[in-house]
Design a protein around this motif. Structure first.
Motif: not given
Length: 189
Positions: A93, A137, A139-141, A171-174, A178
């Protein structure tokens, strides 16, 4: 006389008809309990089906995450083992941090790319591997705990195997990707 009996369980409504008989209170009670017994059995069966379905979905998500982590490891190892440091920034990121053993934190994609370039520059690091120990996992992490090994080639061409542990937080991206947000590794002594 007819009356309605409604039971609510887990968001599903089960309607039963309760009969009221003037002739025999015993008959009414028997039918009422028989209906409630069947309703309870239906509720338990529905719960069992829902739990199996949720377990299958959770298992599929874990398998999908593991496949994503394995693919990311393959991409990372390809960049490392082919001495292609330019590939590293795209795996992190913008605000990523690498915490190498015995050194200051490395902050941001470009600095991380330079860090790996400097580490790989001598050309004596070969056959880097990862063995995933666990993934989780939230959520978004997601995080991956792994063991790593690496051969460092000395001046005479002899390899020395070194190893350690690593933790990477993704971190999960839009766009669905990942990317590594935090990368920590140590060296076994």
């Amino acid at each position: 006389m007819f009356g309605g009996y409604v039971s609510v369980f887990a968001g599903f409504r089960v309607s039963l008809v309760r009969l009221t008989w003037d002739l025999s209170e015993a008959r009414y009670i028997g039918l009422r309990f028989l209906g409630e017994g069947l309703a309870m059995k239906a509720k338990y069966a529905l719960c069992a089906v829902l739990l199996v379905a949720l377990a299958a979905v959770g298992s599929a998500r874990a398998e999908d995450l593991r496949a994503v982590m394995e693919a990311d490891n393959a991409r990372w190892l390809a960049a490392y083992n082919t001495n292609t440091p330019a590939a590293f920034p795209a795996m992190y990121t913008n605000d990523a941090v690498v915490l190498p053993p015995g050194a200051q934190p490395v902050n941001g994609q470009q600095a991380i790319g330079k860090f790996w370039e400097d580490r790989l520059k001598p050309g004596n690091r070969k056959d880097h591997t990862f063995e995933i120990v666990s993934i989780r996992q939230d959520g978004q992490y997601a995080y991956q705990e792994a063991r790593w090994t690496l051969n460092i080639i000395n001046k005479t061409g002899e390899p020395t195997k070194v190893s350690g542990n690593t933790v990477r937080i993704f971190e999960h991206q839009p766009d669905g990707a990942w990317l590594t947000k935090l990368h920590i590794f140590n060296l076994h002594q």
